[in-house]
Design a protein around this motif. Sequence first.
Motif, PDB file in Angstrom:
ATOM      1  N   MET A   1      37.200 -23.077  31.052  1.00 29.34           N
ATOM      2  CA  MET A   1      36.375 -22.187  30.255  1.00 29.34           C
ATOM      3  C   MET A   1      35.339 -23.030  29.517  1.00 29.34           C
ATOM      4  O   MET A   1      35.690 -23.995  28.845  1.00 29.34           O
ATOM      5  CB  MET A   1      37.246 -21.420  29.278  1.00 29.34           C
ATOM      6  N   ASP A   2      34.080 -22.650  29.627  1.00 29.45           N
ATOM      7  CA  ASP A   2      33.023 -23.390  28.931  1.00 29.45           C
ATOM      8  C   ASP A   2      32.448 -22.544  27.790  1.00 29.45           C
ATOM      9  O   ASP A   2      32.941 -21.448  27.501  1.00 29.45           O
ATOM     10  CB  ASP A   2      31.945 -23.845  29.918  1.00 29.45           C
ATOM     11  N   ASP A   3      31.390 -23.051  27.161  1.00 31.44           N
ATOM     12  CA  ASP A   3      30.783 -22.355  26.018  1.00 31.44           C
ATOM     13  C   ASP A   3      30.262 -20.972  26.396  1.00 31.44           C
ATOM     14  O   ASP A   3      30.363 -20.032  25.607  1.00 31.44           O
ATOM     15  CB  ASP A   3      29.637 -23.190  25.429  1.00 31.44           C
ATOM     16  N   ILE A   4      29.704 -20.843  27.595  1.00 31.65           N
ATOM     17  CA  ILE A   4      29.173 -19.541  28.022  1.00 31.65           C
ATOM     18  C   ILE A   4      30.309 -18.546  28.194  1.00 31.65           C
ATOM     19  O   ILE A   4      30.199 -17.387  27.779  1.00 31.65           O
ATOM     20  CB  ILE A   4      28.318 -19.679  29.304  1.00 31.65           C
ATOM     21  N   ASP A   5      31.427 -18.973  28.803  1.00 29.38           N
ATOM     22  CA  ASP A   5      32.591 -18.093  28.942  1.00 29.38           C
ATOM     23  C   ASP A   5      33.057 -17.610  27.571  1.00 29.38           C
ATOM     24  O   ASP A   5      33.337 -16.424  27.377  1.00 29.38           O
ATOM     25  CB  ASP A   5      33.749 -18.809  29.642  1.00 29.38           C
ATOM     26  N   GLU A   6      33.135 -18.527  26.619  1.00 29.85           N
ATOM     27  CA  GLU A   6      33.572 -18.166  25.276  1.00 29.85           C
ATOM     28  C   GLU A   6      32.613 -17.155  24.645  1.00 29.85           C
ATOM     29  O   GLU A   6      33.038 -16.177  24.024  1.00 29.85           O
ATOM     30  CB  GLU A   6      33.681 -19.417  24.403  1.00 29.85           C
ATOM     31  N   LYS A   7      31.321 -17.357  24.836  1.00 29.36           N
ATOM     32  CA  LYS A   7      30.329 -16.417  24.290  1.00 29.36           C
ATOM     33  C   LYS A   7      30.458 -15.051  24.960  1.00 29.36           C
ATOM     34  O   LYS A   7      30.344 -14.018  24.289  1.00 29.36           O
ATOM     35  CB  LYS A   7      28.916 -16.976  24.465  1.00 29.36           C
ATOM     36  N   ILE A   8      30.703 -15.030  26.263  1.00 32.67           N
ATOM     37  CA  ILE A   8      30.878 -13.757  26.973  1.00 32.67           C
ATOM     38  C   ILE A   8      32.073 -13.003  26.404  1.00 32.67           C
ATOM     39  O   ILE A   8      32.000 -11.793  26.155  1.00 32.67           O
ATOM     40  CB  ILE A   8      31.019 -13.981  28.497  1.00 32.67           C
ATOM     41  N   LYS A  10      33.414 -13.289  23.395  1.00 31.95           N
ATOM     42  CA  LYS A  10      33.093 -12.823  22.044  1.00 31.95           C
ATOM     43  C   LYS A  10      32.140 -11.629  22.066  1.00 31.95           C
ATOM     44  O   LYS A  10      32.263 -10.725  21.244  1.00 31.95           O
ATOM     45  CB  LYS A  10      32.500 -13.960  21.218  1.00 31.95           C
ATOM     46  N   MET A  11      31.204 -11.625  23.020  1.00 33.81           N
ATOM     47  CA  MET A  11      30.198 -10.566  23.065  1.00 33.81           C
ATOM     48  C   MET A  11      30.707  -9.286  23.729  1.00 33.81           C
ATOM     49  O   MET A  11      30.082  -8.239  23.591  1.00 33.81           O
ATOM     50  CB  MET A  11      28.942 -11.070  23.770  1.00 33.81           C
ATOM     51  N   THR A  12      31.827  -9.343  24.431  1.00 30.95           N
ATOM     52  CA  THR A  12      32.362  -8.154  25.101  1.00 30.95           C
ATOM     53  C   THR A  12      33.664  -7.644  24.493  1.00 30.95           C
ATOM     54  O   THR A  12      34.077  -6.526  24.794  1.00 30.95           O
ATOM     55  CB  THR A  12      32.597  -8.425  26.606  1.00 30.95           C
ATOM     56  N   GLN A  13      34.312  -8.417  23.647  1.00 36.70           N
ATOM     57  CA  GLN A  13      35.644  -8.047  23.174  1.00 36.70           C
ATOM     58  C   GLN A  13      35.674  -6.784  22.330  1.00 36.70           C
ATOM     59  O   GLN A  13      36.715  -6.141  22.205  1.00 36.70           O
ATOM     60  CB  GLN A  13      36.311  -9.204  22.440  1.00 36.70           C
ATOM     61  N   ASN A  14      34.562  -6.392  21.748  1.00 35.73           N
ATOM     62  CA  ASN A  14      34.526  -5.150  20.966  1.00 35.73           C
ATOM     63  C   ASN A  14      33.951  -3.988  21.753  1.00 35.73           C
ATOM     64  O   ASN A  14      33.688  -2.927  21.200  1.00 35.73           O
ATOM     65  CB  ASN A  14      33.727  -5.354  19.681  1.00 35.73           C
ATOM     66  N   PHE A  23      25.758  -5.155  31.062  1.00 35.92           N
ATOM     67  CA  PHE A  23      25.701  -6.569  30.700  1.00 35.92           C
ATOM     68  C   PHE A  23      24.273  -7.092  30.538  1.00 35.92           C
ATOM     69  O   PHE A  23      24.069  -8.280  30.314  1.00 35.92           O
ATOM     70  CB  PHE A  23      26.443  -7.410  31.741  1.00 35.92           C
ATOM     71  N   ALA A  24      23.280  -6.202  30.658  1.00 39.39           N
ATOM     72  CA  ALA A  24      21.873  -6.636  30.630  1.00 39.39           C
ATOM     73  C   ALA A  24      21.511  -7.341  29.322  1.00 39.39           C
ATOM     74  O   ALA A  24      20.892  -8.412  29.346  1.00 39.39           O
ATOM     75  CB  ALA A  24      20.946  -5.445  30.866  1.00 39.39           C
ATOM     76  N   ASP A  25      21.886  -6.757  28.192  1.00 38.57           N
ATOM     77  CA  ASP A  25      21.527  -7.356  26.898  1.00 38.57           C
ATOM     78  C   ASP A  25      22.208  -8.712  26.711  1.00 38.57           C
ATOM     79  O   ASP A  25      21.591  -9.669  26.238  1.00 38.57           O
ATOM     80  CB  ASP A  25      21.902  -6.421  25.742  1.00 38.57           C
TER      81      ASP A  25
END
Length: 152
Positions: A1-8, A10-14, A23-25
């Motif tokens: 898992m890299d930084d982008i995976d972690e950001k994904i 965080k950005m989808t968990q809610n 996923f466009a935004d």
Amino acid sequence: MDDIDEKIIKMTQNGIPLKRSPFADIAGELGITEQEIIDRLKKMKEEEVIRRFGASIGHRDIGIVANAMCVWNVPDERTEEVGTIMAGFPEVTHCYERPRAPGWDYNLFTMVHSYTREDCEEVASRISEATSIKDYKLLFSDREFKKTGVRL
């Protein structure tokens, strides 16, 4: 898992928006394609970094208002057997073993959701019959203050 995976994560968990390109935004913000987000989510699921990616139903919003934590006093030598039987009931959404505490004999916990208290009681009765465990209590929820999944 890299930084982008972690950001994904965080950005989808809610939640994600209910639209044609959900996923466009996120893709625009991360500077990657929507397909890359989908591919990364699939890979994280395959590697069991995430267990599932799905929709959650607000059970109270659709009338499922009877929620019972059933606590069971199961002989220690039968915990595995009984826990497996309990977890097999489709009405059981959670099934846990927990240590007994002083003055608290219960070591298995199942969560049952239904439309009425009577339905929950009927499910608990069927579980009791299937397992021969007669020492149990139903603890009904009065109010929900917070409910979330694990957050990164």
